[in-house]
Design an enzyme around this catalytic site. Structure first.
Site, short mmCIF file in Angstrom:
data_model
loop_
_atom_site.label_atom_id
_atom_site.label_comp_id
_atom_site.label_asym_id
_atom_site.label_seq_id
_atom_site.Cartn_x
_atom_site.Cartn_y
_atom_site.Cartn_z
CG HIS A 55 78.51 -56.72 41.28
ND1 HIS A 55 78.81 -55.41 41.57
CD2 HIS A 55 79.42 -57.47 41.95
CE1 HIS A 55 79.86 -55.37 42.39
NE2 HIS A 55 80.25 -56.61 42.63
CG HIS B 243 78.92 -58.33 46.90
ND1 HIS B 243 79.97 -58.61 47.73
CD2 HIS B 243 79.43 -57.62 45.86
CE1 HIS B 243 81.08 -58.09 47.23
NE2 HIS B 243 80.78 -57.50 46.09
P1 AMP Z 1 83.30 -56.10 44.90
O1 AMP Z 1 84.51 -55.54 44.22
O2 AMP Z 1 82.63 -57.18 44.10
O3 AMP Z 1 83.61 -56.53 46.32
O4 AMP Z 1 82.25 -54.93 44.94
C1 AMP Z 1 81.93 -54.21 46.08
C2 AMP Z 1 80.90 -53.20 45.68
O5 AMP Z 1 80.32 -52.67 46.86
C3 AMP Z 1 81.45 -52.02 44.89
O6 AMP Z 1 80.78 -51.93 43.64
C4 AMP Z 1 81.16 -50.80 45.78
O7 AMP Z 1 80.79 -49.66 45.04
C5 AMP Z 1 80.02 -51.33 46.65
N1 AMP Z 1 79.89 -50.72 47.96
C6 AMP Z 1 80.88 -50.49 48.86
N2 AMP Z 1 80.36 -49.94 49.97
C7 AMP Z 1 79.02 -49.82 49.77
C8 AMP Z 1 77.93 -49.31 50.54
N3 AMP Z 1 78.11 -48.82 51.77
N4 AMP Z 1 76.70 -49.35 50.01
C9 AMP Z 1 76.50 -49.84 48.76
N5 AMP Z 1 77.48 -50.33 48.00
C10 AMP Z 1 78.72 -50.32 48.48
#
Ligand code: AMP
Ligand code: ZN
Length: 142
Positions: free
Chosen positions: A103, A101
Site C-alpha cells: 500500500h 500487495h
Molecule cells: P489488504 O487488507 O491489505 O488485503 O487490502 C486490500 C485492499 O484492496 C483494500 O484496501 C481494498 O480497498 C482493495 N481492493 C479490494 N478490491 C479491489 C479492487 N477490485 N480494485 C482495487 N482495490 C481493491
C-alpha cells in the site's frame, strides 16, 4: 501463475477493471478501490503469491523498486507531504486479499490518521535477555 478466484490476478489479466498507474512484465500498480486517502495505490507482483515469504527475492526487489518510484509520484500527484508504505502480510496482520500487495497511503498534516506503530496490539514488556534471544533467533533463522 494466476489463481482463478483471486481478484488481483483478475485485475492483472484485465478481466476486471482497475485504475492502473503502472505496469511492466513483473509488477502492476493501481488505485485502491476503497481509498484511505486520495492517491491510495496498491503495487502487486503479477504472479500470484499470497505472502511476502513466498515471493522470490528478485521479484520482491523489483516490486520494492516500483513502490519506491511510485511513492514519490503518488505524493507529488496529490500534493501530499508524506505517506505510509506498508504490507499487511498475512491474515493476522489484516491482509484481506491473498495476493501480495504494497500500500502507498498518502498522508497529510492533521488527517486524523496514525503512524504504523498503531497497527499492533498492546506493547509487550520484553526483558533485555528476551530481546537478545529474539535477535539471535532471527539471525540464525534468516
Ligand atoms: P489488504 O487488507 O491489505 O488485503 O487490502 C486490500 C485492499 O484492496 C483494500 O484496501 C481494498 O480497498 C482493495 N481492493 C479490494 N478490491 C479491489 C479492487 N477490485 N480494485 C482495487 N482495490 C481493491
Ligand atoms: Zn492473485
Amino acid at each position: 501463475m494466476s489463481q482463478d478466484d483471486c481478484i488481483f490476478c483478475k485485475i492483472v489479466a484485465g478481466e476486471i477493471p482497475s485504475r492502473t498507474v503502472f505496469e511492466d512484465d513483473v509488477a502492476m500498480a493501481f488505485l485502491d478501490a476503497n481509498p484511505l486517502a486520495p492517491g491510495h495505490t496498491l503495487v502487486v507482483p503479477k504472479e500470484h503469491y499470497e505472502t511476502l515469504s513466498e515471493v522470490p527475492e528478485d521479484t520482491a526487489a523489483h516490486v520494492f523498486g516500483v513502490l519506491h518510484r511510485l511513492n514519490t509520484a503518488v505524493q507529488n500527484a496529490v500534493d501530499a507531504p508524506a505517506a505510509n508504505v506498508a504490507f499487511n502480510d498475512g491474515p493476522a496482520a489484516g491482509q484481506e486479499v491473498p495476493h501480495v500487495h504494497g500500500h502507498i497511503i498518502p498522508r497529510f498534516e492533521d488527517d486524523g490518521g496514525s503512524p504504523v506503530h498503531a497497527v499492533a496490539g498492546e506493547r509487550p514488556d520484553l526483558s533485555d535477555e528476551k530481546l537478545d534471544e529474539i535477535a539471535v533467533e532471527i539471525q540464525n533463522t534468516e
